[in-house]
Scaffold this motif. Structure first.
Motif, PDB file in Angstrom:
ATOM      1  N   ASP A 131      56.988  41.018  47.454  1.00 18.92           N
ATOM      2  CA  ASP A 131      55.686  40.430  47.737  1.00 18.92           C
ATOM      3  C   ASP A 131      55.932  38.971  48.110  1.00 18.92           C
ATOM      4  N   PRO A 132      55.528  38.551  49.295  1.00 14.64           N
ATOM      5  CA  PRO A 132      54.664  39.251  50.263  1.00 14.64           C
ATOM      6  C   PRO A 132      55.397  40.307  51.084  1.00 14.64           C
ATOM      7  N   PHE A 133      54.597  41.150  51.769  1.00  7.72           N
ATOM      8  CA  PHE A 133      55.145  42.126  52.697  1.00  7.72           C
ATOM      9  C   PHE A 133      55.716  41.370  53.908  1.00  7.72           C
ATOM     10  N   THR A 134      56.998  41.589  54.207  1.00 10.24           N
ATOM     11  CA  THR A 134      57.711  40.788  55.219  1.00 10.24           C
ATOM     12  C   THR A 134      58.247  41.685  56.334  1.00 10.24           C
ATOM     13  N   VAL A 135      58.006  41.248  57.607  1.00  9.03           N
ATOM     14  CA  VAL A 135      58.545  41.962  58.781  1.00  9.03           C
ATOM     15  C   VAL A 135      59.318  40.953  59.634  1.00  9.03           C
ATOM     16  N   ILE A 136      60.560  41.304  59.944  1.00 12.50           N
ATOM     17  CA  ILE A 136      61.421  40.432  60.788  1.00 12.50           C
ATOM     18  C   ILE A 136      61.696  41.162  62.099  1.00 12.50           C
ATOM     19  N   LEU A 155      48.515  42.102  48.163  1.00  8.84           N
ATOM     20  CA  LEU A 155      47.166  42.320  47.644  1.00  8.84           C
ATOM     21  C   LEU A 155      46.202  42.679  48.764  1.00  8.84           C
ATOM     22  N   VAL A 156      46.433  42.081  49.941  1.00 17.04           N
ATOM     23  CA  VAL A 156      45.570  42.360  51.093  1.00 17.04           C
ATOM     24  C   VAL A 156      45.746  43.798  51.569  1.00 17.04           C
ATOM     25  N   LEU A 157      46.980  44.296  51.445  1.00 19.06           N
ATOM     26  CA  LEU A 157      47.291  45.623  51.976  1.00 19.06           C
ATOM     27  C   LEU A 157      47.137  46.739  50.939  1.00 19.06           C
ATOM     28  N   ASN A 158      46.906  46.378  49.620  1.00 18.72           N
ATOM     29  CA  ASN A 158      46.751  47.404  48.584  1.00 18.72           C
ATOM     30  C   ASN A 158      45.492  48.223  48.811  1.00 18.72           C
ATOM     31  N   PRO A 159      45.448  49.488  48.304  1.00 14.15           N
ATOM     32  CA  PRO A 159      44.218  50.274  48.374  1.00 14.15           C
ATOM     33  C   PRO A 159      43.111  49.571  47.593  1.00 14.15           C
ATOM     34  N   PRO A 160      41.863  49.711  48.013  1.00 11.63           N
ATOM     35  CA  PRO A 160      40.748  49.018  47.343  1.00 11.63           C
ATOM     36  C   PRO A 160      40.652  49.329  45.851  1.00 11.63           C
ATOM     37  N   LEU A 161      40.857  50.606  45.460  1.00  7.54           N
ATOM     38  CA  LEU A 161      40.756  50.964  44.051  1.00  7.54           C
ATOM     39  C   LEU A 161      41.811  50.265  43.213  1.00  7.54           C
ATOM     40  N   ASN A 163      43.143  47.360  43.850  1.00  5.93           N
ATOM     41  CA  ASN A 163      42.736  45.952  43.719  1.00  5.93           C
ATOM     42  C   ASN A 163      41.625  45.780  42.677  1.00  5.93           C
ATOM     43  N   VAL A 164      40.674  46.735  42.702  1.00  6.41           N
ATOM     44  CA  VAL A 164      39.588  46.662  41.723  1.00  6.41           C
ATOM     45  C   VAL A 164      40.146  46.794  40.312  1.00  6.41           C
ATOM     46  N   TYR A 165      41.098  47.716  40.119  1.00  2.00           N
ATOM     47  CA  TYR A 165      41.686  47.891  38.793  1.00  2.00           C
ATOM     48  C   TYR A 165      42.432  46.634  38.353  1.00  2.00           C
ATOM     49  N   GLN A 166      43.165  46.036  39.275  1.00  4.19           N
ATOM     50  CA  GLN A 166      43.892  44.819  38.919  1.00  4.19           C
ATOM     51  C   GLN A 166      42.939  43.675  38.567  1.00  4.19           C
ATOM     52  N   GLN A 167      41.809  43.612  39.253  1.00  2.88           N
ATOM     53  CA  GLN A 167      40.883  42.516  39.020  1.00  2.88           C
ATOM     54  C   GLN A 167      39.988  42.749  37.786  1.00  2.88           C
ATOM     55  N   TYR A 168      39.556  44.015  37.584  1.00  9.31           N
ATOM     56  CA  TYR A 168      38.572  44.288  36.538  1.00  9.31           C
ATOM     57  C   TYR A 168      39.088  45.204  35.422  1.00  9.31           C
ATOM     58  N   GLY A 169      40.372  45.513  35.390  1.00  4.20           N
ATOM     59  CA  GLY A 169      40.929  46.413  34.379  1.00  4.20           C
ATOM     60  C   GLY A 169      40.745  45.883  32.965  1.00  4.20           C
ATOM     61  N   THR A 170      40.940  44.572  32.797  1.00  2.00           N
ATOM     62  CA  THR A 170      40.777  43.969  31.458  1.00  2.00           C
ATOM     63  C   THR A 170      39.348  44.119  30.963  1.00  2.00           C
ATOM     64  N   PHE A 171      38.380  43.917  31.876  1.00  3.34           N
ATOM     65  CA  PHE A 171      36.974  44.046  31.489  1.00  3.34           C
ATOM     66  C   PHE A 171      36.636  45.492  31.112  1.00  3.34           C
ATOM     67  N   VAL A 172      37.235  46.453  31.847  1.00  7.09           N
ATOM     68  CA  VAL A 172      37.006  47.861  31.530  1.00  7.09           C
ATOM     69  C   VAL A 172      37.546  48.188  30.136  1.00  7.09           C
ATOM     70  N   PHE A 173      38.752  47.698  29.837  1.00  9.42           N
ATOM     71  CA  PHE A 173      39.356  47.945  28.532  1.00  9.42           C
ATOM     72  C   PHE A 173      38.517  47.327  27.412  1.00  9.42           C
TER      73      PHE A 173
END
Length: 460
Positions: A131-136, A155-161, A163-173
Protein backbone atom coordinates in the motif's frame (compact mmCIF):
# COMPACT_ATOMS: atom_id res chain seq x y z
CA UNK A 1 -55.18 -11.91 32.75
CA UNK A 2 -53.63 -14.04 35.52
CA UNK A 3 -50.91 -15.26 33.15
CA UNK A 4 -49.95 -11.73 32.11
CA UNK A 5 -49.42 -10.81 35.78
CA UNK A 6 -47.10 -13.77 36.36
CA UNK A 7 -43.31 -13.69 36.63
CA UNK A 8 -43.11 -16.09 33.68
CA UNK A 9 -44.90 -13.60 31.43
CA UNK A 10 -42.61 -10.79 32.59
CA UNK A 11 -39.46 -12.78 31.91
CA UNK A 12 -40.76 -13.90 28.50
CA UNK A 13 -41.38 -10.22 27.75
CA UNK A 14 -37.75 -9.46 28.65
CA UNK A 15 -36.54 -12.25 26.34
CA UNK A 16 -38.74 -11.05 23.47
CA UNK A 17 -37.62 -7.47 24.06
CA UNK A 18 -33.97 -8.50 23.95
CA UNK A 19 -34.44 -10.55 20.76
CA UNK A 20 -36.41 -7.71 19.16
CA UNK A 21 -33.73 -5.16 20.02
CA UNK A 22 -31.03 -7.42 18.58
CA UNK A 23 -32.97 -8.02 15.36
CA UNK A 24 -33.85 -4.35 14.98
CA UNK A 25 -30.24 -3.37 15.63
CA UNK A 26 -28.97 -5.84 13.03
CA UNK A 27 -31.59 -4.65 10.53
CA UNK A 28 -30.70 -0.99 11.05
CA UNK A 29 -27.01 -1.82 10.88
CA UNK A 30 -27.48 -3.77 7.66
CA UNK A 31 -29.41 -0.87 6.11
CA UNK A 32 -26.73 1.57 7.21
CA UNK A 33 -23.89 -0.55 5.81
CA UNK A 34 -25.72 -1.19 2.56
CA UNK A 35 -26.52 2.51 2.24
CA UNK A 36 -22.93 3.57 2.86
CA UNK A 37 -21.62 0.85 0.54
CA UNK A 38 -23.97 1.87 -2.26
CA UNK A 39 -23.01 5.50 -1.76
CA UNK A 40 -19.31 4.73 -1.99
CA UNK A 41 -19.89 2.41 -4.90
CA UNK A 42 -21.85 5.16 -6.66
CA UNK A 43 -19.09 7.67 -5.95
CA UNK A 44 -16.46 5.28 -7.30
CA UNK A 45 -18.48 4.59 -10.42
CA UNK A 46 -19.09 8.28 -10.96
CA UNK A 47 -15.45 9.08 -10.38
CA UNK A 48 -13.70 6.13 -12.00
CA UNK A 49 -16.34 4.51 -14.17
CA UNK A 50 -15.27 0.93 -14.69
CA UNK A 51 -11.62 1.75 -13.99
CA UNK A 52 -11.67 0.94 -10.26
CA UNK A 53 -10.31 -2.53 -10.92
CA UNK A 54 -6.57 -2.86 -10.21
CA UNK A 55 -5.91 -5.03 -13.26
CA UNK A 56 -7.70 -2.58 -15.53
CA UNK A 57 -5.73 0.34 -14.07
CA UNK A 58 -2.44 -1.49 -14.56
CA UNK A 59 -3.24 -2.42 -18.17
CA UNK A 60 -4.31 1.13 -19.05
CA UNK A 61 -1.23 2.70 -17.44
CA UNK A 62 1.06 0.42 -19.43
CA UNK A 63 -0.92 0.98 -22.62
CA UNK A 64 -0.86 4.79 -22.39
CA UNK A 65 2.84 4.79 -21.46
CA UNK A 66 3.68 2.67 -24.51
CA UNK A 67 1.67 4.97 -26.84
CA UNK A 68 3.89 7.94 -26.17
CA UNK A 69 6.20 8.49 -29.16
CA UNK A 70 7.68 11.89 -28.45
CA UNK A 71 9.36 11.67 -25.07
CA UNK A 72 8.97 15.23 -23.97
CA UNK A 73 8.16 16.83 -20.61
CA UNK A 74 4.96 18.43 -21.87
CA UNK A 75 3.64 15.07 -23.10
CA UNK A 76 4.36 13.34 -19.79
CA UNK A 77 2.83 16.24 -17.84
CA UNK A 78 -0.30 15.97 -19.96
CA UNK A 79 -0.49 12.24 -19.24
CA UNK A 80 -0.11 12.89 -15.50
CA UNK A 81 -2.77 15.60 -15.67
CA UNK A 82 -5.23 13.28 -17.37
CA UNK A 83 -4.73 10.56 -14.74
CA UNK A 84 -4.87 13.09 -11.90
CA UNK A 85 -8.30 14.17 -13.11
CA UNK A 86 -9.47 10.58 -13.06
CA UNK A 87 -7.79 9.58 -9.76
CA UNK A 88 -7.37 12.65 -7.55
CA UNK A 89 -5.76 10.58 -4.77
CA UNK A 90 -3.09 9.18 -7.11
CA UNK A 91 0.55 10.27 -7.11
CA UNK A 92 2.86 10.00 -10.21
CA UNK A 93 6.48 10.64 -11.06
CA UNK A 94 8.92 10.14 -13.99
CA UNK A 95 12.45 8.77 -13.74
CA UNK A 96 14.65 9.43 -16.75
CA UNK A 97 16.96 7.00 -18.51
CA UNK A 98 19.94 8.21 -16.44
CA UNK A 99 18.06 7.78 -13.13
CA UNK A 100 17.15 11.45 -12.70
CA UNK A 101 13.80 12.44 -11.16
CA UNK A 102 12.30 14.53 -13.98
CA UNK A 103 8.69 15.09 -12.83
CA UNK A 104 6.48 14.34 -9.80
CA UNK A 105 2.79 15.01 -9.17
CA UNK A 106 1.02 14.80 -5.78
CA UNK A 107 3.91 12.87 -4.22
CA UNK A 108 3.76 13.20 -0.44
CA UNK A 109 6.99 11.42 0.46
CA UNK A 110 10.49 12.68 -0.22
CA UNK A 111 11.92 11.04 -3.37
CA UNK A 112 15.63 11.06 -4.21
CA UNK A 113 16.62 13.20 -7.20
CA UNK A 114 18.97 10.48 -8.47
CA UNK A 115 17.84 6.85 -8.69
CA UNK A 116 20.51 4.19 -8.62
CA UNK A 117 19.83 0.63 -9.76
CA UNK A 118 20.05 -0.51 -6.13
CA UNK A 119 17.51 2.07 -4.90
CA UNK A 120 15.22 1.30 -7.83
CA UNK A 121 15.30 -2.39 -6.95
CA UNK A 122 14.60 -1.60 -3.29
CA UNK A 123 11.67 0.64 -4.24
CA UNK A 124 10.11 -2.04 -6.44
CA UNK A 125 10.53 -4.64 -3.70
CA UNK A 126 8.88 -2.42 -1.04
CA UNK A 127 5.96 -1.49 -3.27
CA UNK A 128 5.22 -5.02 -4.46
CA UNK A 129 1.71 -5.98 -3.34
CA UNK A 130 1.82 -3.21 -0.76
CA UNK A 131 0.00 0.00 0.00
CA UNK A 132 -0.25 2.15 -2.03
CA UNK A 133 -1.06 0.17 -5.16
CA UNK A 134 1.94 0.82 -7.47
CA UNK A 135 2.28 0.42 -11.27
CA UNK A 136 5.62 0.95 -13.06
CA UNK A 137 5.64 1.32 -16.86
CA UNK A 138 8.38 2.20 -19.42
CA UNK A 139 7.80 5.20 -21.72
CA UNK A 140 7.32 4.35 -25.37
CA UNK A 141 8.60 1.17 -26.82
CA UNK A 142 12.19 1.76 -25.80
CA UNK A 143 13.27 0.95 -22.25
CA UNK A 144 16.00 3.59 -22.42
CA UNK A 145 13.36 6.36 -22.21
CA UNK A 146 13.00 5.80 -18.46
CA UNK A 147 9.85 4.78 -16.58
CA UNK A 148 6.83 6.39 -15.01
CA UNK A 149 5.21 5.33 -11.71
CA UNK A 150 1.56 5.48 -10.67
CA UNK A 151 0.59 5.06 -6.98
CA UNK A 152 -3.02 4.90 -5.72
CA UNK A 153 -4.05 4.29 -2.05
CA UNK A 154 -5.57 0.84 -1.75
CA UNK A 155 -8.42 2.26 0.37
CA UNK A 156 -9.71 3.90 -2.81
CA UNK A 157 -9.66 0.59 -4.66
CA UNK A 158 -11.11 -1.60 -1.82
CA UNK A 159 -14.69 -2.93 -2.14
CA UNK A 160 -17.22 -0.57 -0.50
CA UNK A 161 -18.25 -3.12 2.15
CA UNK A 162 -14.68 -3.61 3.24
CA UNK A 163 -14.19 0.13 3.60
CA UNK A 164 -17.39 0.42 5.62
CA UNK A 165 -16.23 -2.38 7.92
CA UNK A 166 -12.84 -0.75 8.40
CA UNK A 167 -14.44 2.60 9.18
CA UNK A 168 -17.41 1.48 11.31
CA UNK A 169 -16.40 -1.99 12.62
CA UNK A 170 -15.52 -0.65 16.08
CA UNK A 171 -18.92 1.03 16.37
CA UNK A 172 -20.66 -2.20 15.34
CA UNK A 173 -18.74 -4.16 17.98
CA UNK A 174 -19.52 -1.60 20.67
CA UNK A 175 -23.19 -1.66 19.66
CA UNK A 176 -23.35 -5.45 20.12
CA UNK A 177 -21.65 -5.13 23.51
CA UNK A 178 -24.16 -2.45 24.55
CA UNK A 179 -27.08 -4.70 23.57
CA UNK A 180 -25.63 -7.58 25.60
CA UNK A 181 -25.04 -5.31 28.61
CA UNK A 182 -28.59 -3.96 28.31
CA UNK A 183 -30.09 -7.45 28.32
CA UNK A 184 -27.88 -8.61 31.22
CA UNK A 185 -28.78 -5.47 33.21
CA UNK A 186 -32.52 -5.96 32.68
CA UNK A 187 -32.23 -9.63 33.69
CA UNK A 188 -30.17 -8.69 36.75
CA UNK A 189 -32.72 -6.12 37.87
CA UNK A 190 -35.55 -8.58 37.30
CA UNK A 191 -34.00 -11.37 39.36
CA UNK A 192 -32.70 -8.95 42.00
CA UNK A 193 -36.29 -7.78 42.51
CA UNK A 194 -37.43 -11.40 42.92
CA UNK A 195 -34.60 -12.09 45.38
CA UNK A 196 -35.40 -9.00 47.48
CA UNK A 197 -39.05 -10.01 47.71
CA UNK A 198 -38.15 -13.57 48.71
CA UNK A 199 -35.71 -12.30 51.37
CA UNK A 200 -38.41 -9.98 52.65
CA UNK A 201 -40.79 -12.94 52.88
CA UNK A 202 -38.11 -14.92 54.74
CA UNK A 203 -37.61 -12.07 57.20
CA UNK A 204 -41.37 -11.88 57.77
CA UNK A 205 -41.40 -15.60 58.57
CA UNK A 206 -38.60 -15.21 61.13
CA UNK A 207 -39.81 -12.02 62.87
CA UNK A 208 -42.29 -12.60 65.68
CA UNK A 209 -44.65 -10.27 67.49
CA UNK A 210 -45.29 -10.35 71.23
CA UNK A 211 -47.48 -13.46 70.83
CA UNK A 212 -44.77 -15.33 68.93
CA UNK A 213 -46.70 -15.13 65.64
CA UNK A 214 -45.16 -13.87 62.34
CA UNK A 215 -46.09 -10.40 61.13
CA UNK A 216 -48.30 -9.95 58.06
CA UNK A 217 -46.76 -8.60 54.85
CA UNK A 218 -47.88 -5.76 52.61
CA UNK A 219 -48.74 -7.25 49.21
CA UNK A 220 -47.92 -4.92 46.30
CA UNK A 221 -48.09 -7.23 43.26
CA UNK A 222 -50.35 -10.07 42.17
CA UNK A 223 -47.76 -12.40 40.59
CA UNK A 224 -46.63 -15.76 41.99
CA UNK A 225 -44.69 -14.20 44.88
CA UNK A 226 -47.64 -11.93 45.59
CA UNK A 227 -49.90 -15.00 45.80
CA UNK A 228 -47.38 -16.60 48.14
CA UNK A 229 -47.44 -13.47 50.31
CA UNK A 230 -51.26 -13.58 50.39
CA UNK A 231 -51.14 -17.23 51.45
CA UNK A 232 -48.61 -16.32 54.13
CA UNK A 233 -50.90 -13.57 55.43
CA UNK A 234 -53.84 -15.98 55.54
CA UNK A 235 -51.70 -18.43 57.49
CA UNK A 236 -50.72 -15.66 59.95
CA UNK A 237 -54.40 -14.75 60.43
CA UNK A 238 -55.28 -18.40 61.07
CA UNK A 239 -52.39 -18.72 63.54
CA UNK A 240 -53.50 -15.59 65.37
CA UNK A 241 -57.10 -16.82 65.55
CA UNK A 242 -55.89 -20.21 66.76
CA UNK A 243 -53.66 -18.52 69.35
CA UNK A 244 -56.59 -16.44 70.61
CA UNK A 245 -58.80 -19.51 70.83
CA UNK A 246 -56.06 -21.39 72.66
CA UNK A 247 -55.59 -18.53 75.14
CA UNK A 248 -59.32 -18.35 75.78
CA UNK A 249 -59.52 -22.12 76.23
CA UNK A 250 -56.49 -22.05 78.55
CA UNK A 251 -58.09 -19.30 80.61
CA UNK A 252 -61.33 -21.26 80.83
CA UNK A 253 -59.42 -24.40 81.76
CA UNK A 254 -57.51 -22.63 84.55
CA UNK A 255 -60.72 -21.10 85.88
CA UNK A 256 -62.42 -24.49 85.68
CA UNK A 257 -59.60 -26.22 87.58
CA UNK A 258 -59.51 -23.45 90.21
CA UNK A 259 -63.29 -23.66 90.68
CA UNK A 260 -63.25 -27.44 90.78
CA UNK A 261 -60.40 -27.42 93.31
CA UNK A 262 -62.33 -25.05 95.53
CA UNK A 263 -65.58 -26.94 95.08
CA UNK A 264 -63.91 -30.29 95.80
CA UNK A 265 -62.01 -29.12 98.85
CA UNK A 266 -65.15 -27.81 100.56
CA UNK A 267 -66.93 -31.20 100.74
CA UNK A 268 -63.56 -32.92 101.25
CA UNK A 269 -63.07 -30.89 104.44
CA UNK A 270 -66.51 -31.95 105.64
CA UNK A 271 -65.73 -35.59 104.86
CA UNK A 272 -62.47 -35.31 106.79
CA UNK A 273 -64.31 -33.79 109.78
CA UNK A 274 -66.95 -36.53 109.69
CA UNK A 275 -64.26 -39.19 109.42
CA UNK A 276 -62.53 -37.74 112.46
CA UNK A 277 -65.84 -37.82 114.37
CA UNK A 278 -66.45 -41.43 113.37
CA UNK A 279 -62.93 -42.38 114.49
CA UNK A 280 -63.85 -41.19 118.03
CA UNK A 281 -66.68 -43.69 118.27
CA UNK A 282 -66.45 -47.26 119.51
CA UNK A 283 -65.63 -49.22 116.32
CA UNK A 284 -64.73 -52.75 115.50
CA UNK A 285 -61.31 -53.53 114.13
CA UNK A 286 -62.81 -53.71 110.63
CA UNK A 287 -64.44 -50.30 111.16
CA UNK A 288 -61.19 -48.78 112.39
CA UNK A 289 -59.42 -50.18 109.33
CA UNK A 290 -62.08 -48.70 107.04
CA UNK A 291 -61.80 -45.29 108.71
CA UNK A 292 -58.02 -45.35 108.33
CA UNK A 293 -58.35 -46.24 104.62
CA UNK A 294 -60.85 -43.42 104.23
CA UNK A 295 -58.44 -40.93 105.85
CA UNK A 296 -55.67 -42.11 103.52
CA UNK A 297 -57.91 -41.64 100.47
CA UNK A 298 -58.83 -38.14 101.65
CA UNK A 299 -55.14 -37.24 101.96
CA UNK A 300 -54.44 -38.67 98.50
CA UNK A 301 -57.33 -36.75 96.94
CA UNK A 302 -56.18 -33.56 98.62
CA UNK A 303 -52.67 -34.14 97.23
CA UNK A 304 -54.07 -34.74 93.75
CA UNK A 305 -56.02 -31.49 93.87
CA UNK A 306 -52.94 -29.62 95.08
CA UNK A 307 -50.82 -31.14 92.29
CA UNK A 308 -53.43 -30.29 89.69
CA UNK A 309 -53.50 -26.66 90.84
CA UNK A 310 -49.70 -26.43 90.93
CA UNK A 311 -49.33 -27.98 87.47
CA UNK A 312 -51.89 -25.57 86.02
CA UNK A 313 -50.11 -22.56 87.51
CA UNK A 314 -46.70 -23.77 86.36
CA UNK A 315 -47.90 -24.29 82.78
CA UNK A 316 -49.38 -20.77 82.81
CA UNK A 317 -46.12 -19.34 84.30
CA UNK A 318 -48.17 -18.07 87.25
CA UNK A 319 -46.41 -20.08 89.93
CA UNK A 320 -44.27 -17.68 91.98
CA UNK A 321 -40.52 -18.25 91.53
CA UNK A 322 -38.07 -16.50 93.88
CA UNK A 323 -34.54 -17.99 93.64
CA UNK A 324 -31.95 -17.19 96.29
CA UNK A 325 -28.66 -18.61 97.49
CA UNK A 326 -29.40 -21.48 99.87
CA UNK A 327 -27.17 -23.77 101.93
CA UNK A 328 -28.45 -26.86 100.21
CA UNK A 329 -27.12 -29.42 102.73
CA UNK A 330 -28.75 -27.63 105.67
CA UNK A 331 -32.00 -27.19 103.70
CA UNK A 332 -32.32 -30.88 102.80
CA UNK A 333 -31.40 -31.96 106.35
CA UNK A 334 -34.07 -29.66 107.86
CA UNK A 335 -36.67 -30.69 105.29
CA UNK A 336 -35.94 -34.35 105.90
CA UNK A 337 -36.55 -33.76 109.64
CA UNK A 338 -40.17 -32.80 108.91
CA UNK A 339 -40.70 -36.17 107.20
CA UNK A 340 -38.75 -38.27 109.66
CA UNK A 341 -41.68 -38.93 112.00
CA UNK A 342 -43.95 -39.74 109.05
CA UNK A 343 -41.64 -42.47 107.75
CA UNK A 344 -40.93 -43.70 111.27
CA UNK A 345 -44.67 -44.03 111.93
CA UNK A 346 -45.03 -46.16 108.77
CA UNK A 347 -42.21 -48.43 109.94
CA UNK A 348 -39.61 -47.32 107.37
CA UNK A 349 -35.92 -47.82 107.86
CA UNK A 350 -34.45 -44.33 107.33
CA UNK A 351 -30.89 -43.96 106.03
CA UNK A 352 -29.69 -40.34 105.84
CA UNK A 353 -26.10 -39.55 104.88
CA UNK A 354 -25.60 -35.91 103.89
CA UNK A 355 -21.99 -34.87 103.34
CA UNK A 356 -20.89 -31.38 102.33
CA UNK A 357 -20.17 -30.49 98.68
CA UNK A 358 -17.29 -28.35 97.47
CA UNK A 359 -19.91 -25.63 96.99
CA UNK A 360 -22.89 -25.87 99.33
CA UNK A 361 -24.59 -22.67 98.11
CA UNK A 362 -27.13 -23.34 95.34
CA UNK A 363 -29.27 -20.70 93.67
CA UNK A 364 -32.74 -22.23 94.13
CA UNK A 365 -36.25 -21.35 95.20
CA UNK A 366 -36.67 -22.99 98.65
CA UNK A 367 -40.42 -23.42 98.15
CA UNK A 368 -39.92 -25.10 94.77
CA UNK A 369 -37.15 -27.36 96.06
CA UNK A 370 -39.22 -28.27 99.12
CA UNK A 371 -42.13 -29.13 96.83
CA UNK A 372 -39.83 -31.37 94.78
CA UNK A 373 -38.67 -33.36 97.83
CA UNK A 374 -42.25 -33.55 99.13
CA UNK A 375 -43.39 -35.13 95.86
CA UNK A 376 -40.58 -37.67 95.97
CA UNK A 377 -41.25 -38.57 99.60
CA UNK A 378 -44.99 -38.87 98.95
CA UNK A 379 -44.27 -41.22 96.04
CA UNK A 380 -42.13 -43.37 98.33
CA UNK A 381 -44.98 -43.60 100.84
CA UNK A 382 -47.52 -44.42 98.11
CA UNK A 383 -45.55 -46.81 95.93
CA UNK A 384 -42.70 -48.18 98.05
CA UNK A 385 -44.30 -48.84 101.42
CA UNK A 386 -43.74 -52.57 100.93
CA UNK A 387 -39.95 -52.05 100.94
CA UNK A 388 -40.02 -50.22 104.29
CA UNK A 389 -36.82 -48.34 103.36
CA UNK A 390 -35.85 -44.82 102.29
CA UNK A 391 -32.36 -43.46 101.79
CA UNK A 392 -31.33 -39.83 101.31
CA UNK A 393 -27.66 -39.37 100.49
CA UNK A 394 -25.26 -37.01 98.72
CA UNK A 395 -23.10 -37.86 95.72
CA UNK A 396 -20.15 -35.96 94.29
CA UNK A 397 -18.37 -36.71 91.01
CA UNK A 398 -15.98 -34.86 88.78
CA UNK A 399 -18.89 -33.39 86.85
CA UNK A 400 -21.75 -32.92 89.32
CA UNK A 401 -23.06 -32.82 92.88
CA UNK A 402 -26.30 -34.67 93.58
CA UNK A 403 -28.86 -35.79 96.14
CA UNK A 404 -29.86 -39.45 95.82
CA UNK A 405 -33.25 -40.65 97.08
CA UNK A 406 -33.69 -44.43 97.02
CA UNK A 407 -36.25 -46.99 98.17
CA UNK A 408 -36.74 -50.76 98.10
CA UNK A 409 -40.26 -50.81 96.73
CA UNK A 410 -41.61 -52.67 93.67
CA UNK A 411 -40.75 -49.87 91.25
CA UNK A 412 -42.63 -47.09 89.49
CA UNK A 413 -44.08 -49.49 86.91
CA UNK A 414 -45.82 -51.58 89.54
CA UNK A 415 -49.60 -51.30 89.80
CA UNK A 416 -50.65 -49.16 92.78
CA UNK A 417 -53.92 -47.99 94.24
CA UNK A 418 -52.43 -44.51 94.77
CA UNK A 419 -52.89 -42.37 91.66
CA UNK A 420 -51.49 -39.01 90.63
CA UNK A 421 -47.76 -39.74 90.55
CA UNK A 422 -47.69 -38.75 86.86
CA UNK A 423 -48.78 -35.17 87.60
CA UNK A 424 -46.42 -35.01 90.55
CA UNK A 425 -43.42 -36.01 88.44
CA UNK A 426 -44.46 -33.54 85.73
CA UNK A 427 -44.39 -30.79 88.37
CA UNK A 428 -40.96 -32.01 89.49
CA UNK A 429 -39.64 -31.88 85.91
CA UNK A 430 -40.85 -28.29 85.37
CA UNK A 431 -39.48 -27.07 88.69
CA UNK A 432 -36.10 -28.81 88.38
CA UNK A 433 -35.50 -27.38 84.91
CA UNK A 434 -36.73 -23.96 86.05
CA UNK A 435 -33.90 -23.88 88.64
CA UNK A 436 -31.25 -25.01 86.06
CA UNK A 437 -30.89 -28.39 87.77
CA UNK A 438 -31.12 -31.89 86.34
CA UNK A 439 -32.78 -35.06 87.53
CA UNK A 440 -32.93 -38.69 86.58
CA UNK A 441 -34.95 -41.66 87.77
CA UNK A 442 -34.09 -45.36 87.64
CA UNK A 443 -36.80 -47.81 88.63
CA UNK A 444 -36.95 -51.59 88.72
CA UNK A 445 -38.68 -54.37 90.66
CA UNK A 446 -36.07 -54.04 93.41
CA UNK A 447 -36.55 -50.33 94.00
CA UNK A 448 -36.28 -46.79 92.65
CA UNK A 449 -33.36 -44.37 92.66
CA UNK A 450 -33.88 -40.63 92.01
CA UNK A 451 -31.05 -38.11 91.61
CA UNK A 452 -31.26 -34.32 91.71
CA UNK A 453 -28.03 -33.00 90.14
CA UNK A 454 -26.23 -29.71 89.74
CA UNK A 455 -23.49 -29.64 87.14
CA UNK A 456 -20.17 -28.27 88.31
CA UNK A 457 -18.74 -25.18 86.66
CA UNK A 458 -22.20 -23.69 85.95
CA UNK A 459 -23.12 -20.28 87.29
CA UNK A 460 -25.31 -20.26 90.36
Amino acid sequence: MKFFRSLLAKYMLIILLALSIVQIAYFVLALFIMGVAKTEEGINKTRYGEDSNKNVIEEKWHAEANKIKAIELEVVEQLFENWRGKYPEASMFWIGEDGTLLKEVNVKEQLPSEWTPAYTTKFIKERYDGDPFTVIAFLGEDETNGFIVLEIPRLVLNPPLKNVYQQYGTFVFLGVICIIIFFVSISFLFFRGIRKRLLKLQDAMEIRDVDGIPIEMHVKKKDEIGQLELSFNRMVCELRESKNREQKEEQLRRELIANLSHDLRTPLTKVRAQTYSISKEELSDEGKHAVKALETSIVNIDGLIENLMSYTLLMASKYKFEPKETNIIRFVREHMTTWYLVFEKEGFEIDVELNSFEENKWLVDPLWLGRIFDNFFQNVLRHASSGQYIGVKTESTEHHDAFVISDCGKGMNNESNAKGAGIGLSIVDIMVKGMDLEWEITSSASGTIIKIKKQKGLSK
